[in-house]
Design a protein around this motif. Structure first.
Motif, PDB file in Angstrom:
ATOM      1  N   PRO A 264      -5.158   3.558   0.284  1.00  0.00           N
ATOM      2  CA  PRO A 264      -5.037   3.059   1.662  1.00  0.00           C
ATOM      3  C   PRO A 264      -4.862   4.169   2.694  1.00  0.00           C
ATOM      4  CG  PRO A 264      -2.958   2.782   0.472  1.00  0.00           C
ATOM      5  CD  PRO A 264      -3.943   3.333  -0.518  1.00  0.00           C
TER       6      PRO A 264
ATOM      7  N   GLY B 283       0.844  -1.204   0.000  1.00  0.00           N
ATOM      8  CA  GLY B 283       0.000   0.000   0.000  1.00  0.00           C
ATOM      9  C   GLY B 283       0.871   1.242   0.000  1.00  0.00           C
TER      10      GLY B 283
ATOM     11  N   PHE C 267      -8.296  -1.730   0.642  1.00  0.00           N
ATOM     12  CA  PHE C 267      -7.878  -0.682  -0.301  1.00  0.00           C
ATOM     13  C   PHE C 267      -7.458  -1.368  -1.597  1.00  0.00           C
ATOM     14  CE2 PHE C 267      -3.964  -1.872   1.932  1.00  0.00           C
ATOM     15  CZ  PHE C 267      -3.044  -1.987   0.909  1.00  0.00           C
TER      16      PHE C 267
ATOM     17  N   CYS D 122      -4.704   2.442   9.996  1.00  0.00           N
ATOM     18  CA  CYS D 122      -4.991   1.502   8.898  1.00  0.00           C
ATOM     19  C   CYS D 122      -5.681   0.235   9.396  1.00  0.00           C
ATOM     20  CB  CYS D 122      -3.708   1.133   8.155  1.00  0.00           C
ATOM     21  SG  CYS D 122      -2.604   0.068   9.081  1.00  0.00           S
TER      22      CYS D 122
END
Ligand code: HEM
Length: 524
Positions: free
Chosen positions: A477, A318, A498, A484
């Motif tokens: 993301p 990400g 994501f 996260c």
């Protein structure tokens, strides 16, 4: 004589009762430690209400606000010491590692979830059995052993990259990378432990079941997810919903663990088994582990890598794909090409050597930046430990705020920035690079394997693809290590969904490399 109590007596009795009730509700398993700062809490809950769902961030804020690297808290009726800086973690976990060698038992995980397959190594208090199991796992996961497993990593990384390559349909489809890495990590663990892997696509039912159940079970272990671990009242059957869920997940886990072990035993009986950790134990006449210990090793091997390895790979990818990761990706690609200018060399050589310092540094930075176990697995001391002007008695429970220590600006320059180069420099690169694997006497025994998995996967992904941000910014993301996480109270980071865009660097070359891997691994 009148039986009525005077108002003064009633007030006195109520006050006395209130006093003892508050004392009782404020009491802890361990008495308050003298001369060690304590964050004030409230009766019954202690500091639980203040900590909410964000234990790592709140304790880090307290450490900064009060200027205390180490302090004590009350979580319900348990007294817990928190270490929040790089140096304080070093003091307890490394300098005093022989004292900080045990682990506490927590009600939900140890009494409800684990009653059938026993505890994993990482949740076992220190005793002779834990020592034996840890030794077997550590031997099976040491450097030479991990080198012998590289053919499996060749296979799993190739399968993941091939599927991403096909599913992204020439870069026209942005992909959610999570399932590819779940399969990578689970199949690696299953192959090493039982000599079996789950074939088929990323949506295979057994794969989804194991990943889901292990995730839920892991949350029953979390130090911030289960208030009943700290407040005994919440364990009463009428109040507790956790007990029922924990028992259900225990049964679902038993089912596949029994299936895997039975499959291996059947293969051993038929002489068709492949070399693997559990097979070696079962077949070794000198081996002294009993059935319960064998099951504990299986449980450890299945669970340990599933949450942790993918969390790093998913979030690392990400980051690279994000706008701020583009220059890191470019640098990584150039550094790989400097070491391996010939076609296919990088893809193959990463299995036998780790010769691209930038990718080693990138691996460390991913581990530090995303510290996927933000509050490390808890420890209990078995000897007194000196700290400043106080002595913390044996039997005290310690929580390492690994996220705070890995973001400690007195140790790391610009800790909130993702900078692989920090590990190419002396000061930050020497000694313990980060606390993502914990530290000291009970540090992660899978760290060599995990490092090799991450190094190989990233080196191969970077030579295969150029990652770009997803076309729709809504799919980008969250790149904050705590933000996260889709379950803030989880033990390990469970990345929020994501997507990433894939651009193949050289189709013909990638086809050739995949074919070479497939040839090499066809008999695995
Ligand atoms: C990136 C991947 C991984 C991360 C971030 C990670 C992290 C950790 C952490 C933080 C601990 C606690 C250490 C401490 O208390 O100081 C731990 C323990 C442990 N890990 Fe890992 N781990 C990873 C992968 C693995 C893998 C792949 C395996 C095995 C296949 C493994 C096996 C273990 C075991 C057996 C323990 C318990 C050690 C003990 O209690 O003595 N880990 N891990």
């Amino acid at each position: 004589m009148s039986a009525t109590l005077s108002p003064t007596t009633v007030s006195f009795l109520l006050l006395t009762l209130g006093y003892f009730l508050i004392r009782y509700l404020n009491s802890t398993d361990q008495p308050k430690i003298k001369d060690l700062p304590e964050v004030p809490g409230v009766p019954l809950f202690g500091n639980l209400l203040q900590l909410g769902q964000d234990h790592a961030r709140i304790t880090a804020q307290w450490a900064k606000k009060y200027g205390w690297p180490v302090f004590q808290t009350r979580l319900g009726n348990r007294r817990i010491i928190w270490a929040n800086t790089f140096e304080s973690v070093k003091h307890f976990w490394i300098t005093n590692q022989s004292a900080l060698i045990s682990r506490p038992t927590l009600y939900t995980f140890h009494s409800v979830v684990s009653s059938s397959q026993g505890f994993t190594i990482g949740t076992s208090p220190w005793d002779e059995s834990c020592k034996r199991r840890r030794k077997v796992a550590a031997t099976a996961l040491n450097r030479p052993a991990v080198q012998s497993y590289m053919p499996f990593i060749d296979l799993e990384s190739c399968v993941a990259i091939k599927d991403m390559y096909q599913d992204s349909k020439d870069g026209t489809v942005d992909l959610d990378p999570r399932k590819y890495f779940h399969r990578f990590a689970l199949n690696t663990s299953l192959t090493l432990n039982y000599g079996i892997r789950i074939d088929g696509g990323i949506d295979q039912e057994l794969l989804r079941e194991v990943v889901h159940v292990e995730r839920v079970v892991s949350n029953f272990r979390s130090t911030s997810n289960n208030w009943q671990d700290y407040i005994p009242l919440l364990r009463l059957p009428l109040v507790s919903r956790q007990n029922k869920a924990a028992a259900e997940y225990r049964q679902r886990r038993d089912k596949y663990l029994t299936t895997f072990l039975d499959m291996l035993k059947e293969r051993i009986a038929n002489g068709t088994d492949r070399p693997c950790i559990t097979g070696n134990i079962i077949k070794d006449p000198e081996e002294t582990l009993n059935e319960a210990e064998l099951k504990s090793i299986c449980l450890t091997m299945v669970s340990a890598g599933i949450d942790t390895v993918p969390g790093n790979m998913i979030m690392g990818l990400g980051y690279l794909a994000s706008p701020q990761g583009q220059h890191i990706q470019q640098k990584a690609y150039e550094e790989i090409m400097k070491v391996y200018p010939t076609d296919g060399e990088a893809w193959e050589k990463c299995l036998v050597e780790e010769k691209v310092p930038y990718i080693t540094a990138l691996t460390k930075e991913i581990l530090r930046f995303f510290t996927v176990i933000p509050v490390c697995l808890p420890r209990t001391s078995i000897k007194d430990i000196k700290y400043d002007n106080t002595v913390i008695p044996a039997g005290t429970v310690f929580y390492m705020n690994a996220w705070a220590a890995d973001y400690d600006d007195s140790h790391f320059k610009d800790p909130a920035q993702f900078i692989p180069e920090r590990y190419l420099h002396d000061q930050e690169g020497s000694g313990t690079p980060h606390y993502a694997f914990g530290a000291g006497s009970r540090m992660c025994v899978g760290s060599h394997l995990a490092n090799r998995e991450i190094y190989t996967a990233f080196l191969r992904m970077i030579v295969a693809f150029h990652f770009v941000p997803a076309a729709d910014a809504a799919d980008w993301p969250v790149l904050d290590a705590l933000g996260c996480n889709s379950i803030p109270t989880a033990l390990t980071t469970e990345p929020k969904p994501f997507k990433v865009g894939f651009r193949i660097r050289d189709k013909d070359a990638l086809d050739r490399w995949i074919r070479a891997s497939e040839d090499r691994t066809k008999d695995l």
